[in-house]
Structure formats: C-alpha cells, structure tokens
Design an enzyme around this catalytic site. Structure first.
Site, PDB file in Angstrom:
ATOM      1  N   LYS A 131       0.839  -1.214   0.000  1.00  0.00           N
ATOM      2  CA  LYS A 131       0.000   0.000   0.000  1.00  0.00           C
ATOM      3  C   LYS A 131       0.870   1.258   0.000  1.00  0.00           C
ATOM      4  CE  LYS A 131      -1.780   1.770   3.979  1.00  0.00           C
ATOM      5  NZ  LYS A 131      -1.590   3.195   4.170  1.00  0.00           N
ATOM      6  N   ASN A 132       1.857   1.292   0.894  1.00  0.00           N
ATOM      7  CA  ASN A 132       2.616   2.542   1.066  1.00  0.00           C
ATOM      8  C   ASN A 132       3.670   2.749  -0.015  1.00  0.00           C
ATOM      9  OD1 ASN A 132       1.012   3.117   3.177  1.00  0.00           O
ATOM     10  ND2 ASN A 132       2.504   2.626   4.768  1.00  0.00           N
ATOM     11  N   CYS A 163      -5.621  12.699  12.233  1.00  0.00           N
ATOM     12  CA  CYS A 163      -6.373  11.442  12.144  1.00  0.00           C
ATOM     13  C   CYS A 163      -6.307  10.814  13.532  1.00  0.00           C
ATOM     14  CB  CYS A 163      -5.765  10.519  11.086  1.00  0.00           C
ATOM     15  SG  CYS A 163      -4.178   9.875  11.562  1.00  0.00           S
ATOM     16  N   ARG A 209      -0.499  14.743  12.551  1.00  0.00           N
ATOM     17  CA  ARG A 209      -0.029  14.466  11.178  1.00  0.00           C
ATOM     18  C   ARG A 209       0.235  15.754  10.381  1.00  0.00           C
ATOM     19  NH1 ARG A 209      -1.555   9.194   9.970  1.00  0.00           N
ATOM     20  NH2 ARG A 209       0.212   9.169   8.534  1.00  0.00           N
ATOM     21  N   ASP A 231       4.000   0.965  12.323  1.00  0.00           N
ATOM     22  CA  ASP A 231       2.806   0.314  11.751  1.00  0.00           C
ATOM     23  C   ASP A 231       2.645  -1.124  12.235  1.00  0.00           C
ATOM     24  OD1 ASP A 231       3.026   1.958   8.495  1.00  0.00           O
ATOM     25  OD2 ASP A 231       2.387   2.651  10.459  1.00  0.00           O
ATOM     26  N   ARG A 240      -8.689  -0.406   4.040  1.00  0.00           N
ATOM     27  CA  ARG A 240      -7.760   0.593   3.503  1.00  0.00           C
ATOM     28  C   ARG A 240      -6.407  -0.046   3.217  1.00  0.00           C
ATOM     29  NH1 ARG A 240      -6.877   5.747   6.685  1.00  0.00           N
ATOM     30  NH2 ARG A 240      -5.593   5.958   4.840  1.00  0.00           N
TER      31      ARG A 240
HETATM   32  C1  EPZ Z   1       3.948   7.216   6.428  1.00  0.00           C
HETATM   33  O1  EPZ Z   1       3.129   8.255   6.946  1.00  0.00           O
HETATM   34  C2  EPZ Z   1       3.045   6.003   6.274  1.00  0.00           C
HETATM   35  N1  EPZ Z   1       1.992   6.298   5.317  1.00  0.00           N
HETATM   36  C3  EPZ Z   1       2.445   5.637   7.636  1.00  0.00           C
HETATM   37  O2  EPZ Z   1       1.677   4.449   7.456  1.00  0.00           O
HETATM   38  C4  EPZ Z   1       3.586   5.338   8.601  1.00  0.00           C
HETATM   39  O3  EPZ Z   1       3.044   5.055   9.886  1.00  0.00           O
HETATM   40  C5  EPZ Z   1       4.519   6.554   8.689  1.00  0.00           C
HETATM   41  O4  EPZ Z   1       4.999   6.901   7.364  1.00  0.00           O
HETATM   42  C6  EPZ Z   1       5.724   6.309   9.576  1.00  0.00           C
HETATM   43  O5  EPZ Z   1       6.426   5.212   9.119  1.00  0.00           O
HETATM   44  C7  EPZ Z   1       2.288   6.236   3.986  1.00  0.00           C
HETATM   45  O6  EPZ Z   1       3.399   5.962   3.584  1.00  0.00           O
HETATM   46  C8  EPZ Z   1       1.157   6.526   3.052  1.00  0.00           C
HETATM   47  P1  EPZ Z   1       5.883  10.593   8.514  1.00  0.00           P
HETATM   48  P2  EPZ Z   1       3.690   9.772   6.965  1.00  0.00           P
HETATM   49  O7  EPZ Z   1       5.818  11.854   7.754  1.00  0.00           O
HETATM   50  O8  EPZ Z   1       4.600   9.991   5.840  1.00  0.00           O
HETATM   51  C9  EPZ Z   1       6.058  13.970  11.835  1.00  0.00           C
HETATM   52  C10 EPZ Z   1      -0.178   3.061   7.698  1.00  0.00           C
HETATM   53  O9  EPZ Z   1      -0.712   2.549   8.690  1.00  0.00           O
HETATM   54  N2  EPZ Z   1       5.953  14.919  10.733  1.00  0.00           N
HETATM   55  O10 EPZ Z   1       7.023   9.667   8.261  1.00  0.00           O
HETATM   56  O11 EPZ Z   1       2.505  10.672   7.128  1.00  0.00           O
HETATM   57  C11 EPZ Z   1       4.795  13.117  12.003  1.00  0.00           C
HETATM   58  O12 EPZ Z   1       3.826  13.794  12.788  1.00  0.00           O
HETATM   59  C12 EPZ Z   1       0.263   4.504   7.743  1.00  0.00           C
HETATM   60  O13 EPZ Z   1       0.068   2.458   6.619  1.00  0.00           O
HETATM   61  C13 EPZ Z   1       5.975  16.294  11.003  1.00  0.00           C
HETATM   62  O14 EPZ Z   1       6.060  16.712  12.151  1.00  0.00           O
HETATM   63  O15 EPZ Z   1       4.526   9.789   8.313  1.00  0.00           O
HETATM   64  C14 EPZ Z   1       5.328  11.879  12.682  1.00  0.00           C
HETATM   65  O16 EPZ Z   1       5.450  12.134  14.067  1.00  0.00           O
HETATM   66  C15 EPZ Z   1      -0.067   5.157   9.069  1.00  0.00           C
HETATM   67  N3  EPZ Z   1       5.871  17.172   9.966  1.00  0.00           N
HETATM   68  C16 EPZ Z   1       6.739  11.710  12.082  1.00  0.00           C
HETATM   69  O17 EPZ Z   1       7.070  13.000  11.537  1.00  0.00           O
HETATM   70  C17 EPZ Z   1       5.769  16.752   8.663  1.00  0.00           C
HETATM   71  O18 EPZ Z   1       5.705  17.609   7.749  1.00  0.00           O
HETATM   72  C18 EPZ Z   1       6.837  10.688  10.963  1.00  0.00           C
HETATM   73  O19 EPZ Z   1       5.776  10.942  10.082  1.00  0.00           O
HETATM   74  C19 EPZ Z   1       5.742  15.354   8.405  1.00  0.00           C
HETATM   75  C20 EPZ Z   1       5.849  14.473   9.463  1.00  0.00           C
END
Ligand code: EPZ
Length: 418
Positions: free
Chosen positions: A22-23, A116, A121, A305, A397
């Site tokens: 998916k990701n 969410c 996020r 995850d 999803r």
């Molecule tokens: C990706 O989300 C995945 N989704 C998530 O999978 C996964 O949990 C996550 O990476 C962490 O591995 C997809 O790839 C579609 P991040 P993403 O940006 O990119 C903070 C699932 O269950 N952050 O790596 O949204 C954020 O709040 C989903 O399949 C900021 O502060 O996660 C978090 O604490 C859930 N500012 C950390 O960084 C930003 O601009 C990592 O988030 C971006 C992120």
C-alpha cells in the site's frame, strides 16, 4: 457498515501470498503525474486507498484503465490540479500529489489533510522543503495553494525523517532545475521502490535507502512499466498472527530484508523462523513466547505500523512487556479495545506496559484506525469465544481480502456485509 465475526482458538497453518505494498503503490501512482507518457503498474493491491488515489488522479484529468491487479495510467495533460477536501480527508497520503503537480504544471491546490486517529499528522516539513525549491506556498480556507514558475534544486534538511515528505520532495526534485540533496531523508523500502521507478522513468537519483538522497533534475521523464514491492507491514501482520495463534505459516512474496526488525523481535520472543531470500519465503512457527521490550523508530528500526500487532501478541507471552511509541503521539487507541477483551495493559505516557500470560476473551470491539483494526483481528483469532469487529472499513484501507487469506489459513472468520 460491514463487521467481521471471528471464532477464536484455531492455530493458523499453511501458505499466504503477500500483496503489493500500500505505502509504495500510493506514491508510485502519484508519480505518473510527472510525465505525459503512459505508465503501467503491476501487483496493485485491491485497497480503498488505491481506489481513492484513482479518484483523485481522475479528478486531475488523468486517464486510468484499471485491470485486476494492474493499471494503465496516463497524465496526458493536467486539467485541474485541485484535490478536494472530501477526498483528501479520507486519505492523508493525498498530500503526495503536491510535489508532482508542482513539478509538472507549477500549480497545486490540495486540501490540508488534517489529523487522524493516531495524531496531528502535520505537513510542515513537506511545505518548508518545497519552499526551498522555490515554491510559493499559501494556506487558504483549509487548502494548500502552491505555485512555482520552475522549481530549482536545493539542499534540504528534514528535522525529522518523514516518509511521504521524502517522497514528495523526490517527485518535486526530479523535474527541478539543478541538483537537490535530501538530508535526514526517510530510509523506508517504499522510498527505494519509488526511486527505482523514477529512475526507470529517466530520473537521476542516488542514495535512496540512506539518509542522504541526491537528485539531478531532468527536463522531462518517460513512461514506465513497474511492479510494486511486497507489503512488508501486511507480511509482518501475518507473521504476528501466526505466532499469536501458535501456528505454522509460510509467507510468499515479501522480501525478508524488509522485515528484519520484525523477524528479530519475533525470534527474541521465541518464535521459530526460517527465511529464503532467494524465493522471498518466510516460515514462522509459534512457540511459547517470552515477553518483549520494543520501541518504534524510523526504518530500519521497528516500524510504528507494527506496534499494535506486537502489543496484542505480548498479551500471551510469559512475563511483562513494554512497548514505546516514538513516532505518533496517539497510537494507543487499540488499548481500550484490547482491555475489553481482558488484556491487562497500562499506559504511561508514550509507553504501554503489557501483562503477559493473559487469555483474551472474545467481545464486540471497535476499529479506530488501520493498524488498530488488524490488531483486534489478531486478538479475535487468539481469544476464546466470538469477537465482533465493527467499522472494518479501516481494515479495507490496507489489507487486501484479509478474511479470505485468514480463512485460507484455517481461521474461523466471516464478514457480515451491512
Ligand atoms: C507514512 O506516513 C506512512 N503512510 C504511515 O503508514 C507510517 O506510519 C509513517 O509513514 C511512519 O512510518 C504512507 O506511507 C502513506 P511521517 P507519513 O511523515 O509519511 C512527523 C499506515 O498505517 N511529521 O514519516 O505521514 C509526524 O507527525 C500509515 O500504513 C511532522 O512533524 O509519516 C510523525 O510524528 C499510518 N511534519 C513523524 O514526523 C511533517 O511535515 C513521521 O511521520 C511530516 C511528518
């Protein structure tokens, strides 16, 4: 809304094929915006998030011919670079349209994804990095409006590794003028999959999979025929389900190198694991399990995850386990549902303390997010009696045909369509 009914207590046995990731397929589909040539993707999983991505791409004017597990996608021209809130609020990953639209047509209007169940996020790191490439970013009435005559390569440092932030910037930089460096980039295998696809389209990228990615912009990219990698989180989920039911399961189609942290924790708990890198096969036999201490970290650390799945597994291990969630601020929503099944779990800030040796009892429970819902499925498989899981649209999803795959492994599971 559909619900799932599980009669617990049956060990999972047999073989299960892992679907496309998916990701990975989500950023790959958005990468088709970077070229006017046809793109063909294979091993596409049947998931709600894929269907949502198709809707968003079609709303931009992209032609999509959907097959069984593959699709032809062609962005001959971008008629309407606007992603409506009604679509974005159902899938945060819609933010991945931002980088490619800016790179391709110099304009994008994308609804802010909002938070969410698992956390706020934010996308501040995406936006500040795009500004470094020369984009003008405005926030108006819940939308991000991004414009750029021509993106220019630049050095970028991410304060924290962000998976979709790294992917967004990769897709923006491949058509920018000049050289871009992404420092403290995310290292997930899905980033490597996206880089492989972009390079097949003619992009110049190096360092993917490390925390420093370098990109030399190109004037245009070609089309591509690309097969998605196996879903390492789906694989990890079936590994945990097998261990949780004392079963004997062989997974087909996931690269064992992508689940090293998960395999090492399951072995630490006492599961027997055999791996064939050559044939992408992983066999796990559940045994009496010992307690565990784990902390979620960016890849190659233990994936957030998989946190909920390990938590329900820990309820049957001997001794007290501790799980620390370091990535998201609210990713313990599954705890109160597990407590309804008899789990003894205490939350202390970002840590959960799980008492082992507890036999879960079936109960009606509610899914709150994708991974919390699959943790409840595993709980139902382990529990004595019947478990009814509501709001299973969360499951759809990210898990292709989950009840069919589990039934094929001997689970007593039914979906009641509402
Ligand atoms: C990706 O989300 C995945 N989704 C998530 O999978 C996964 O949990 C996550 O990476 C962490 O591995 C997809 O790839 C579609 P991040 P993403 O940006 O990119 C903070 C699932 O269950 N952050 O790596 O949204 C954020 O709040 C989903 O399949 C900021 O502060 O996660 C978090 O604490 C859930 N500012 C950390 O960084 C930003 O601009 C990592 O988030 C971006 C992120």
């Amino acid at each position: 809304m559909d619900k799932i009914i599980i009669e617990g207590g049956y060990p999972l046995k047999g073989e299960v094929s892992i679907s496309g990731a998916k990701n990975s397929i989500l950023p790959l589909l958005f990468s088709s915006l970077l070229t006017d040539k046809p793109c063909f993707f294979d091993r596409i999983p049947h998931l709600r998030d894929v269907a949502t991505t198709y809707k968003i791409l079609k709303s931009f004017g992209v032609a999509i011919d959907e097959g069984e597990h593959q699709s032809h996608v062609q962005a001959l021209s971008i008629k309407n670079p606007f992603a409506h809130y009604d679509l974005v609020r159902t899938m945060r990953a819609s933010v991945l349209a931002l980088g490619p639209l800016l790179a391709r047509c110099g304009y994008a209007k994308i609804a802010l994804p909002g938070g969410c169940a698992i956390g706020a996020r934010p996308i501040n790191l995406h936006l500040s990095a795009l500004q470094k490439l020369g984009a003008d970013i405005r926030l108006e009435e819940g939308y991000v409006i991004a414009t750029a005559k021509k993106l220019r390569g630049a050095p970028i440092y991410f304060e924290t590794p962000t998976v979709t932030g790294t992917e967004n910037l990769m897709m923006a930089a491949v058509l920018a003028d000049g050289h871009t460096v992404l420092d403290n980039a995310a290292r997930e295998p899905e980033i490597v999959d996206l880089a492989k696809c972009l390079k097949k389209m003619g992009a110049t990228i190096s360092g993917e999979g490390t925390s420093r990615i370098e990109i030399e912009g190109k004037p245009s990219l070609s089309g591509v025929h690309y097969t998605v990698m196996g879903d390492r989180i789906e694989a990890g989920t079936y590994l945990v389900a097998a261990a949780a039911t004392g079963g004997d399961v062989t997974l087909l189609g996931c690269d064992p190198e992508h689940v090293t942290a998960i395999l090492s924790k399951l072995e630490e708990m006492g599961a027997d694991i055999a791996v064939s890198n050559e044939f992408q096969k992983i066999r796990i036999q559940g045994r009496d399990l010992r307690n565990i201490k784990l902390s979620t970290e960016p890849y190659p650390g233990f994936p957030t995850d998989m946190q909920a799945q390990m938590m329900v597994l820990a309820t049957r291990a001997r001794g007290t386990s501790i799980i620390v969630e370091n990535i998201f601020e609210n990713r313990f929503m599954h705890v109160c549902e597990l407590q309804r099944m008899g789990a003894k779990i205490e939350i202390q800030g970002h840590s959960a303390v799980i008492e082992g040796g507890v036999s879960l009892k079936g109960a009606p429970v509610m899914a709150t997010d994708l991974r919390a819902s699959v943790c409840l499925v595993i709980g139902g498989l382990m529990a004595s009696g019947t478990t009814e899981i509501n709001r299973v649209y969360h499951l759809d999803r990210g898990y292709e045909e989950i009840e069919k795959k589990l039934k094929g492994l001997g689970a007593h599971i039914e979906r009641i369509r509402d």
